[in-house]
Write a protein that holds these residues in place. Structure first.
Motif, PDB file in Angstrom:
ATOM      1  N   ILE A  18       0.777  -1.429   0.066  1.00 23.35           N
ATOM      2  CA  ILE A  18       0.072  -0.047   0.028  1.00 23.35           C
ATOM      3  C   ILE A  18       0.856   1.302  -0.012  1.00 23.35           C
ATOM      4  O   ILE A  18       0.496   2.193  -0.840  1.00 23.35           O
ATOM      5  CB  ILE A  18      -0.941   0.026   1.330  1.00 23.35           C
ATOM      6  CG1 ILE A  18      -2.061  -0.964   0.962  1.00 23.35           C
ATOM      7  CG2 ILE A  18      -1.649   1.403   1.212  1.00 23.35           C
ATOM      8  CD1 ILE A  18      -2.866  -1.223   2.270  1.00 23.35           C
ATOM      9  N   SER A  19       1.951   1.230   0.693  1.00 22.97           N
ATOM     10  CA  SER A  19       2.785   2.317   0.888  1.00 22.97           C
ATOM     11  C   SER A  19       3.401   2.696  -0.603  1.00 22.97           C
ATOM     12  O   SER A  19       3.552   3.899  -1.019  1.00 22.97           O
ATOM     13  CB  SER A  19       4.059   2.212   1.660  1.00 22.97           C
ATOM     14  OG  SER A  19       3.624   1.881   2.997  1.00 22.97           O
TER      15      SER A  19
ATOM     16  N   LEU B 164       0.608   4.272  -2.900  1.00 26.07           N
ATOM     17  CA  LEU B 164       0.313   5.477  -2.369  1.00 26.07           C
ATOM     18  C   LEU B 164       1.501   6.299  -3.182  1.00 26.07           C
ATOM     19  O   LEU B 164       1.113   7.691  -3.436  1.00 26.07           O
ATOM     20  CB  LEU B 164       0.402   5.616  -0.842  1.00 26.07           C
ATOM     21  CG  LEU B 164      -0.852   5.197  -0.113  1.00 26.07           C
ATOM     22  CD1 LEU B 164      -0.672   5.420   1.358  1.00 26.07           C
ATOM     23  CD2 LEU B 164      -1.917   5.944  -0.485  1.00 26.07           C
TER      24      LEU B 164
ATOM     25  N   ILE C  68      -5.847   9.460   0.309  1.00 30.65           N
ATOM     26  CA  ILE C  68      -4.541   9.162   0.284  1.00 30.65           C
ATOM     27  C   ILE C  68      -3.438   9.567   1.325  1.00 30.65           C
ATOM     28  O   ILE C  68      -2.623   9.181   1.549  1.00 30.65           O
ATOM     29  CB  ILE C  68      -3.989   9.358  -0.951  1.00 30.65           C
ATOM     30  CG1 ILE C  68      -3.735  11.120  -1.440  1.00 30.65           C
ATOM     31  CG2 ILE C  68      -4.706   8.848  -2.274  1.00 30.65           C
ATOM     32  CD1 ILE C  68      -3.177  11.461  -2.559  1.00 30.65           C
TER      33      ILE C  68
ATOM     34  N   SER D 177      -3.662   6.034   5.056  1.00 31.14           N
ATOM     35  CA  SER D 177      -3.311   4.733   4.392  1.00 31.14           C
ATOM     36  C   SER D 177      -4.457   3.740   4.940  1.00 31.14           C
ATOM     37  O   SER D 177      -4.980   2.583   4.363  1.00 31.14           O
ATOM     38  CB  SER D 177      -1.984   4.389   4.604  1.00 31.14           C
ATOM     39  OG  SER D 177      -1.681   4.048   5.892  1.00 31.14           O
ATOM     40  N   ASN D 178      -4.902   3.990   6.200  1.00 30.64           N
ATOM     41  CA  ASN D 178      -5.824   3.090   6.721  1.00 30.64           C
ATOM     42  C   ASN D 178      -7.133   3.300   6.386  1.00 30.64           C
ATOM     43  O   ASN D 178      -8.159   2.248   6.698  1.00 30.64           O
ATOM     44  CB  ASN D 178      -5.435   3.196   8.329  1.00 30.64           C
ATOM     45  CG  ASN D 178      -6.083   1.892   9.371  1.00 30.64           C
ATOM     46  OD1 ASN D 178      -6.029   0.771   8.624  1.00 30.64           O
ATOM     47  ND2 ASN D 178      -6.441   1.992  10.398  1.00 30.64           N
TER      48      ASN D 178
ATOM     49  N   LEU E   1      -8.174   3.924   3.074  1.00 25.84           N
ATOM     50  CA  LEU E   1      -8.085   4.273   1.666  1.00 25.84           C
ATOM     51  C   LEU E   1      -9.353   3.541   0.804  1.00 25.84           C
ATOM     52  O   LEU E   1      -9.816   2.587   1.455  1.00 25.84           O
ATOM     53  CB  LEU E   1      -6.764   3.539   1.069  1.00 25.84           C
ATOM     54  CG  LEU E   1      -5.476   4.196   0.842  1.00 25.84           C
ATOM     55  CD1 LEU E   1      -4.837   3.463   0.089  1.00 25.84           C
ATOM     56  CD2 LEU E   1      -5.766   5.412  -0.113  1.00 25.84           C
TER      57      LEU E   1
END
Length: 235
Positions: free
Chosen positions: A83-84, A87, A145, A148-149, A151
Motif C-alpha cells: 500500500i505504501s 500511495l 490518500i 492509508s488505513n 483508503l
C-alpha cells in the motif's frame, strides 16, 4: 516462555471477505506458523479494521470458543508495504486498474498488481455498477490518500441519477427548488428534493422550526453541491 500476554508479529497472507476470516503468517520459536482471526469483530471496543493482503499486524493468541485451536485476538494493524508503494505512485499519478467485486452488499476494487481489495466509494446519487461489470477491468483513483488505513477506490467514470444533474443546474443558476419536509428535529429540518431522490438538512433557528411540520413545502437554494455532500438554505 510464551504466555497469553505474549505479543506476536505477522503478515496477513489470506483473506476470505465472505466468511470474515483472515490468515496470519508468523514465527514462533523460529518456526513458521499460521493462525486465523475474525475480521468482522473488533477487539477491545475498537472499530473493526478493513484488513488487506500483506498487512503487517501484531496480535496475541488464545483458545477458540470451542477450545479446539488457537486463534489470534487483539489484532492491531501496523503497516503494509504494498500500500505504501501504491500511495507513492498515487502522488505522481492517481490512476490505477482493477477488477470490480461485490461482497455481500459492498463493492470493492481488486487492484491489478497487488491483488489488494479496496472498498469502492460511491456517491449517494451515483448509479451503482451493473452486475455485468463485475470481474471486468476498470480504472479508478484512490481517495483518502493521506490516511492509508482509510483508503478507498473511486471510479474514473461516474453515472449519476438524472436528479443530481438537475440539482447541479439549480446550483449553477442559483434558482429556487421546492422541497418537502420529512422530519423536524432539534438539530435540523430534513428535506426531500426532486421526488424523494435527494435528501438534505436545512439548519433553522428554534423559532423558525416551529413554523414547519412534516409534509410542508419549503423553497430552498443549494449553496454547496458535490458528489458526496449537499448544503441548502431557505429562500
Amino acid at each position: 516462555m510464551d504466555t497469553p500476554e505474549t505479543l506476536y508479529k505477522g503478515k496477513i497472507s489470506l483473506i476470505n471477505y465472505d466468511k470474515h476470516i483472515a490468515t496470519i503468517d508468523y514465527l514462533m520459536n523460529n518456526k513458521r506458523k499460521t493462525v486465523s482471526c475474525k475480521t468482522d469483530a473488533a477487539d477491545s471496543s475498537k472499530k473493526p479494521q478493513h484488513y488487506r493482503l500483506g498487512d503487517e499486524v501484531s496480535f496475541q493468541l488464545r483458545l477458540s470458543d470451542r477450545g479446539d485451536k488457537m486463534i489470534a485476538h487483539n489484532v492491531t494493524y501496523r503497516h503494509n508495504e504494498a500500500i505504501s508503494l501504491l500511495l507513492q505512485k498515487a502522488v505522481i499519478e492517481n490512476k490505477f486498474s482493477g477488477y470490480l467485486k461485490k461482497i455481500e452488499d459492498q463493492y470493492f476494487v481488486k487492484e491489478c498488481d497487488s491483488y489488494i481489495f479496496f472498498p469502492l466509494q460511491l456517491s449517494p446519487w451515483e448509479i451503482p455498477p451493473p452486475i455485468t461489470a463485475e470481474n471486468e477491468v476498470i480504472t479508478f483513483s484512490f481517495v483518502n490518500i493521506d490516511k492509508s488505513n482509510a483508503l478507498k477506490a473511486e471510479l474514473s467514470s461516474h453515472h449519476y441519477i438524472p436528479e443530481y444533474k438537475k440539482a447541479l443546474h439549480h446550483f449553477d443558476k442559483q434558482t429556487a427548488i421546492e422541497a418537502t419536509v420529512t422530519k423536524v428535529s432539534t438539530h435540523a429540518v430534513y428535506l426531500n428534493l426532486f421526488n424523494n431522490t435527494i435528501q438534505a438538512k436545512l439548519p433553522l433557528s428554534p423559532q423558525e422550526k416551529t413554523t414547519l411540520q412534516e409534509n410542508n413545502k419549503v423553497s430552498i437554494f443549494i449553496t454547496h453541491l458535490s458528489p458526496s455532500r449537499i448544503v441548502v438554505k431557505k429562500v
